[in-house]
Design a protein around this motif. Structure first.
Motif, PDB file in Angstrom:
ATOM      1  N   VAL A  58       0.670  -1.267   0.438  1.00 15.64           N
ATOM      2  CA  VAL A  58       0.045   0.021  -0.146  1.00 15.64           C
ATOM      3  C   VAL A  58       0.598   1.264  -0.410  1.00 15.64           C
ATOM      4  N   VAL A  59       0.675   1.845  -1.295  1.00 16.17           N
ATOM      5  CA  VAL A  59       1.535   2.784  -0.819  1.00 16.17           C
ATOM      6  C   VAL A  59       0.661   4.056  -0.962  1.00 16.17           C
ATOM      7  N   THR A  60       0.502   5.190   0.130  1.00 14.74           N
ATOM      8  CA  THR A  60      -0.438   6.216   0.511  1.00 14.74           C
ATOM      9  C   THR A  60       0.569   7.502   0.880  1.00 14.74           C
ATOM     10  N   PRO A  61       0.432   8.712  -0.382  1.00  9.17           N
ATOM     11  CA  PRO A  61       0.687   9.738   0.244  1.00  9.17           C
ATOM     12  C   PRO A  61      -0.339   9.809   1.121  1.00  9.17           C
ATOM     13  N   SER A  62      -0.226  11.456   1.497  1.00  8.09           N
ATOM     14  CA  SER A  62      -1.477  12.483   2.425  1.00  8.09           C
ATOM     15  C   SER A  62      -1.277  13.655   2.444  1.00  8.09           C
ATOM     16  N   LEU A  63      -1.717  14.219   2.905  1.00  8.59           N
ATOM     17  CA  LEU A  63      -1.654  16.100   2.457  1.00  8.59           C
ATOM     18  C   LEU A  63      -2.649  16.586   3.146  1.00  8.59           C
ATOM     19  N   THR A  64      -2.087  17.697   4.169  1.00 11.94           N
ATOM     20  CA  THR A  64      -2.993  17.920   5.588  1.00 11.94           C
ATOM     21  C   THR A  64      -3.047  19.765   5.936  1.00 11.94           C
ATOM     22  N   TYR A  65      -4.679  20.045   5.376  1.00 11.74           N
ATOM     23  CA  TYR A  65      -4.204  21.602   5.278  1.00 11.74           C
ATOM     24  C   TYR A  65      -5.381  22.255   7.070  1.00 11.74           C
ATOM     25  N   GLU A  66      -4.176  22.911   7.667  1.00  7.63           N
ATOM     26  CA  GLU A  66      -4.866  23.469   8.554  1.00  7.63           C
ATOM     27  C   GLU A  66      -4.452  25.290   8.986  1.00  7.63           C
ATOM     28  N   VAL A  67      -5.248  25.137   9.641  1.00  9.27           N
ATOM     29  CA  VAL A  67      -5.886  27.285   9.642  1.00  9.27           C
ATOM     30  C   VAL A  67      -6.230  27.231  11.425  1.00  9.27           C
ATOM     31  N   SER A  68      -5.906  27.609  12.071  1.00  9.96           N
ATOM     32  CA  SER A  68      -6.312  28.488  13.398  1.00  9.96           C
ATOM     33  C   SER A  68      -6.484  29.408  13.887  1.00  9.96           C
ATOM     34  N   GLY A  69      -7.301  30.186  14.308  1.00  9.34           N
ATOM     35  CA  GLY A  69      -7.029  31.565  14.718  1.00  9.34           C
ATOM     36  C   GLY A  69      -7.635  31.287  16.406  1.00  9.34           C
ATOM     37  N   ARG A  70      -8.156  32.783  16.597  1.00  2.84           N
ATOM     38  CA  ARG A  70      -8.286  32.744  18.468  1.00  2.84           C
ATOM     39  C   ARG A  70      -9.963  32.570  18.130  1.00  2.84           C
ATOM     40  N   ARG A  71     -10.814  32.397  16.706  1.00  4.88           N
ATOM     41  CA  ARG A  71     -12.275  32.090  16.605  1.00  4.88           C
ATOM     42  C   ARG A  71     -12.706  30.824  15.570  1.00  4.88           C
ATOM     43  N   ASN A  72     -11.849  30.215  14.804  1.00  6.83           N
ATOM     44  CA  ASN A  72     -11.901  30.315  14.043  1.00  6.83           C
ATOM     45  C   ASN A  72     -10.723  28.728  13.896  1.00  6.83           C
ATOM     46  N   GLY A  73     -10.932  27.709  13.017  1.00  6.14           N
ATOM     47  CA  GLY A  73     -10.185  26.531  13.273  1.00  6.14           C
ATOM     48  C   GLY A  73     -10.766  25.508  11.818  1.00  6.14           C
ATOM     49  N   LEU A  74      -9.354  24.763  11.513  1.00  4.79           N
ATOM     50  CA  LEU A  74      -9.771  24.023   9.677  1.00  4.79           C
ATOM     51  C   LEU A  74      -8.849  22.997  10.116  1.00  4.79           C
ATOM     52  N   ARG A  75      -9.181  21.637   9.741  1.00  4.08           N
ATOM     53  CA  ARG A  75      -7.975  20.466   9.524  1.00  4.08           C
ATOM     54  C   ARG A  75      -9.151  19.799   8.561  1.00  4.08           C
ATOM     55  N   LEU A  76      -8.366  19.880   7.359  1.00  4.00           N
ATOM     56  CA  LEU A  76      -8.463  19.073   6.440  1.00  4.00           C
ATOM     57  C   LEU A  76      -7.352  18.370   5.575  1.00  4.00           C
ATOM     58  N   SER A  77      -7.332  16.633   5.869  1.00  2.00           N
ATOM     59  CA  SER A  77      -6.733  15.999   5.653  1.00  2.00           C
ATOM     60  C   SER A  77      -7.257  14.812   4.209  1.00  2.00           C
ATOM     61  N   TYR A  78      -5.907  14.309   3.206  1.00  2.00           N
ATOM     62  CA  TYR A  78      -6.559  13.510   2.531  1.00  2.00           C
ATOM     63  C   TYR A  78      -5.309  12.775   1.983  1.00  2.00           C
ATOM     64  N   ALA A  79      -5.936  11.201   1.803  1.00  5.19           N
ATOM     65  CA  ALA A  79      -5.537  10.547   1.642  1.00  5.19           C
ATOM     66  C   ALA A  79      -5.413   9.298   0.788  1.00  5.19           C
ATOM     67  N   PRO A  80      -4.703   9.125  -0.542  1.00  4.18           N
ATOM     68  CA  PRO A  80      -5.005   8.313  -1.253  1.00  4.18           C
ATOM     69  C   PRO A  80      -4.508   7.212  -1.133  1.00  4.18           C
ATOM     70  N   GLY A  81      -4.370   5.772  -1.371  1.00  2.04           N
ATOM     71  CA  GLY A  81      -3.610   5.371  -1.200  1.00  2.04           C
ATOM     72  C   GLY A  81      -4.286   3.860  -2.202  1.00  2.04           C
ATOM     73  N   ALA A  82      -3.106   3.439  -2.868  1.00  2.00           N
ATOM     74  CA  ALA A  82      -2.893   2.301  -3.864  1.00  2.00           C
ATOM     75  C   ALA A  82      -2.481   1.579  -3.131  1.00  2.00           C
ATOM     76  N   ALA A  83      -3.599  -0.132  -2.972  1.00  2.00           N
ATOM     77  CA  ALA A  83      -3.725  -1.645  -2.506  1.00  2.00           C
ATOM     78  C   ALA A  83      -2.704  -1.691  -3.624  1.00  2.00           C
ATOM     79  N   LEU A  84      -1.982  -3.145  -3.956  1.00  2.00           N
ATOM     80  CA  LEU A  84      -1.692  -3.978  -4.634  1.00  2.00           C
ATOM     81  C   LEU A  84      -1.776  -5.186  -3.979  1.00  2.00           C
ATOM     82  N   TYR A  85      -1.808  -6.502  -4.666  1.00  2.00           N
ATOM     83  CA  TYR A  85      -1.776  -7.821  -4.302  1.00  2.00           C
ATOM     84  C   TYR A  85      -0.774  -8.546  -5.177  1.00  2.00           C
TER      85      TYR A  85
END
Length: 468
Positions: A58-85
């Motif tokens: 299984v080969v899995t690249p991933s990318l996470t984006y975070e933004v945070s402040g005093r009143r707001n915050g967000l975290r978004l992560s995406y990880a596609p993975g190629a599973a080879l048998y």
């Protein structure tokens, strides 16, 4: 439905954050990563007989984006993975994992939280891993005197692990989206309004798809400095879709109402006790099971240290079935959890013993009301600054009381892993896990051994998250 819920969640939060995202005080991070893992399984399809082994890369690249402040915050992560048998090339799959959690403080005392978790995979035994990894972490430490970000956890949303058995390597999709509004109106007084939507879709015609709509509400009221009252309730609309050519007894759509009331009394800074009552009413369409569940319990929590506690509770449930024999039994909750550092600060662990009842819907198999008991132990030990190991041991007994014939499953789960942090950029881990399902129905038996090797690389050019 899950896709539009994710889109709505993203749109709502962008509307809340976008007007102020350029203001000072916001911190942005981009965290890229690459994981390459190899796994051996001696029962790739989790079948009782004719077991087949395989090697999976299984080969899995991933990318996470975070933004945070005093009143707001967000975290978004995406990880596609190629599973080879190696042996079963027809099972080669592209996996997808998407996590989104965010919060927005409308006022000092009013907070809005969002959550979405999407998964597409062919692995039939990912639920234990998913439950450990989808607990949401804070989007940034709160300043002294500031309320922490109101992020949600699966436990707060009432999500339960899927303990039923999935066979084969046909891909399936799960998606859970939720939003919650919380408001405090005095010391110890708060209320919330929430909504949860989930779906499970299978490419295999032998499995049943499901969908859930679940609005909830609750209130906590501090009667006096030592006595508090908490009440909550919710409604669930469950719908199911199955191919009648392959499933003889599909699950009926249902409406479900639930409510609970808990009185908590603090006798000292370390010890508190509670009395709890809850009730469930399930009304199925067609010839499905209709029942009412009554449950009462008492218990207490003792704080052993700032980072460890012991909870003990006992109770009794009664299931009043409309068309079947009534069911009843005791419930037990014994939970010891510690984050204290034993043995020179290198060992942490938890231990729990539980019994009670649950409803197995919205997973692999929709088996309805069940009673259970079991025990779980988790340990993690840091041998050096760079080498650590973790292990778990679980036994669980599930009696699916409304199934005909009645089904009784004994589950044995065990695993151990070692991780080596080669450098700030690279890490290597080795793991072994065992799973056995021993059922009174022979066709539901299953066993599997897994051995895995995982190599992870932080792709940030400066060996740290990219910030701007």
């Amino acid at each position: 439905m899950g896709r539009w819920m994710l889109g709505l969640t993203l749109a709502l939060f962008v509307c809340a954050v976008a007007p102020v995202s350029a203001q000072a005080g916001y911190r942005h991070q981009i965290i890229p990563n690459l994981s390459v893992s190899g796994e051996y399984t001696d029962n790739v399809n989790l079948t009782e007989n004719d077991t087949d082994s395989d090697w999976i890369l299984v080969v899995t690249p991933s990318l996470t984006y975070e933004v945070s402040g005093r009143r707001n915050g967000l975290r978004l992560s995406y990880a596609p993975g190629a599973a080879l048998y190696a042996k079963n090339g027809d099972d080669n799959t592209l996996r997808h994992s998407l996590d989104f959690n965010a919060w927005h403080s409308l006022t000092k005392n009013t907070h809005l939280s969002f959550y979405d978790h999407f998964l597409r995979t062919e692995d039939p035994n990912t639920d234990e891993v998913e439950r450990r990894e989808t607990r949401f972490r804070s989007l940034g430490p709160a300043e002294e005197g500031e309320t922490p970000p109101p992020v949600l956890s699966p436990e707060e949303l009432g999500l339960q692990p899927d303990t039923t058995l999935r066979e084969g390597r046909k891909p399936y999709i799960t998606n859970t989206a939720a939003a919650r509004l919380t408001h405090t109106f005095g010391r110890g007084h708060s209320l919330f309004l929430g909504y949860l939507h989930s779906l499970t879709e299978h490419e295999s015609r032998l499995e049943e798809d499901s969908m859930r709509h679940n609005p909830t509400a609750g209130i906590t009221y501090q009667i006096n400095p030592h006595l508090s009252l908490a009440a909550s309730g919710g409604y669930t609309r469950g719908t199911f879709d199955a191919d009648p050519r392959y499933l003889d007894d599909p699950t009926e759509d249902f409406d479900r109402w639930n409510g609970s009331l808990r009185l908590n009394r603090a006798f000292s800074p370390r010890f508190s006790a509670y009395v709890d009552y809850s009730q469930i009413l399930l009304d199925s369409e067609g010839d499905g099971d209709d029942y009412v569940v009554y449950h009462a319990s008492v218990g207490g929590t003792y704080v052993l240290s700032p980072k460890s506690s012991l909870t003990v509770g006992v109770g009794y449930f009664f299931q009043d079935n409309q068309d079947e024999e009534d069911e009843k039994g005791l419930t037990l909750n014994l939970n010891y959890n510690t984050a204290d550092q034993w043995k020179a600060g290198r060992l942490v662990g938890s231990f729990s013993v539980q019994s009670g009842f649950r409803e197995a819907f919205f997973g692999t198999e929709n088996l309805g009301f069940s009673s259970f008991y079991g025990a779980t132990m988790n340990l993690r030990y840091a041998m050096t600054k760079k080498i650590s190991w973790s292990s778990y041991l679980t036994y669980r007994r599930d009696d699916y009381l409304n199934e005909t014939p009645e089904r009784k499953d004994n589950a044995y789960l065990a695993g151990v892993g070692v991780q080596y942090q080669i450098s700030r950029r690279f890490s290597l881990s080795l793991s072994f896990s065992h799973r056995t399902i021993d059922s009174n129905l022979d066709e539901e038996d299953s066993h599997e051994n897994r051995v895995g090797v995982d190599f992870s690389m932080n792709l940030s050019p400066e060996l740290k998250p990219i910030s701007f």
